[in-house]
Scaffold this active site. Structure first.
Site, short mmCIF file in Angstrom:
data_model
loop_
_atom_site.label_atom_id
_atom_site.label_comp_id
_atom_site.label_asym_id
_atom_site.label_seq_id
_atom_site.Cartn_x
_atom_site.Cartn_y
_atom_site.Cartn_z
N ASP A 193 -9.75 -3.51 -6.23
CA ASP A 193 -9.03 -2.48 -5.17
C ASP A 193 -9.41 -1.05 -5.25
O ASP A 193 -9.12 -0.65 -6.46
CB ASP A 193 -7.40 -2.51 -5.40
CG ASP A 193 -6.61 -1.98 -4.37
OD1 ASP A 193 -7.31 -1.12 -3.49
OD2 ASP A 193 -5.52 -2.29 -3.83
N SER A 207 0.80 -1.33 0.04
CA SER A 207 0.03 -0.08 -0.06
C SER A 207 0.87 1.30 -0.01
O SER A 207 1.52 1.57 -1.00
CB SER A 207 -1.00 -0.14 1.12
OG SER A 207 -1.78 0.78 1.25
N HIS A 262 -7.69 -4.26 -1.71
CA HIS A 262 -6.71 -4.00 -0.98
C HIS A 262 -5.72 -4.70 0.15
O HIS A 262 -6.10 -4.43 1.17
CB HIS A 262 -6.88 -2.37 -0.44
CG HIS A 262 -5.79 -1.55 -0.40
ND1 HIS A 262 -5.18 -1.14 -1.56
CD2 HIS A 262 -5.18 -1.06 0.61
CE1 HIS A 262 -4.15 -0.16 -1.07
NE2 HIS A 262 -4.07 -0.20 0.32
#
Ligand code: MLT
Length: 210
Positions: free
Chosen positions: A160, A108, A191
């Site tokens: 995502d 991320s 995600h």
């Protein structure tokens, strides 16, 4: 000049002789301990260098500021990525690591930062395994740096909502255009580091012989 004292970090020496170093960059709200299990799974013998992001967003650690979710402060990203690159160089000397064998892995916000290290400091790393990474410079076209010899694994979720699959594919093409050897793996989820993606990354790491 940046020193190892400039970032809170964990360093775990290599468990095998001549193993590479894995630089671990956590996601928003995590810390230097979060990705240690992922690092051990990805590269069992490697040295692990895991710093903590210095930006505080309402108590959550990050690597650079953002204006809101998905909209980055690109100037801050550039400045802080340079500081992180300085830390990696300092740690390489302090822990007597091979500077030609440092691989970044991140999730991320840490994956976006790993991508920024590749594009802005192209000689720092020999590879990257990035999970949920997008094009970090957003609207800006990265400089035409030479990433030939750099191997990159990208694990991205087609559903995502944070790092869209278009952003992940844009990053893949920016890296390929600059000569990196990119393996892009897409999973149907969101995600996250999907278990099957971690398996693929582990196999990629082994094949890559860093
Ligand atoms: C970022 O800010 O880097 C991405 O939006 C991912 C996140 O940390 O939420």
């Amino acid at each position: 000049m940046t020193t190892t004292d400039d970032f809170v970090h964990v360093f775990t020496p290599a468990a095998e002789p001549d193993a590479p170093t894995l630089l671990l960059l956590h996601g928003t709200g995590a810390d230097e301990n979060d990705l240690l299990p992922l690092g051990r799974a990805l590269a069992p013998g490697a040295a692990l260098l895991s710093p903590r992001g210095k930006v505080d967003e309402n108590g959550m650690n990050r690597w650079f500021r953002r204006l809101r979710e998905g909209v980055f402060d690109v100037e801050d990203l550039i400045t802080r990525t340079a500081e992180l690159a300085g830390f990696v160089t300092a740690a390489t000397r302090a822990y007597d690591l091979d500077p030609g064998r440092i691989v970044v892995s991140g999730f991320s916000n840490g994956a976006n930062t790993g991508a920024a290290l590749l594009l802005l400091h192209p000689r720092l790393l020999c590879g990257a395994a990035l999970f949920a990474a997008g094009a970090p410079l957003q609207g800006r076209e990265p400089d035409p740096v030479d990433l030939s010899g750099t191997r990159v694994f990208l694990g991205s979720g087609v559903s995502d909502p944070v790092t869209t699959i278009d952003q992940a594919r844009l990053l893949a093409s920016q890296l390929e255009d600059r000569g990196a050897r990119v393996e892009e793996h897409e999973h149907p989820g969101g995600h996250q580091v999907a278990p099957e993606t971690l398996d693929q990354a582990r196999a990629w790491f082994e094949r890559s012989r860093f």
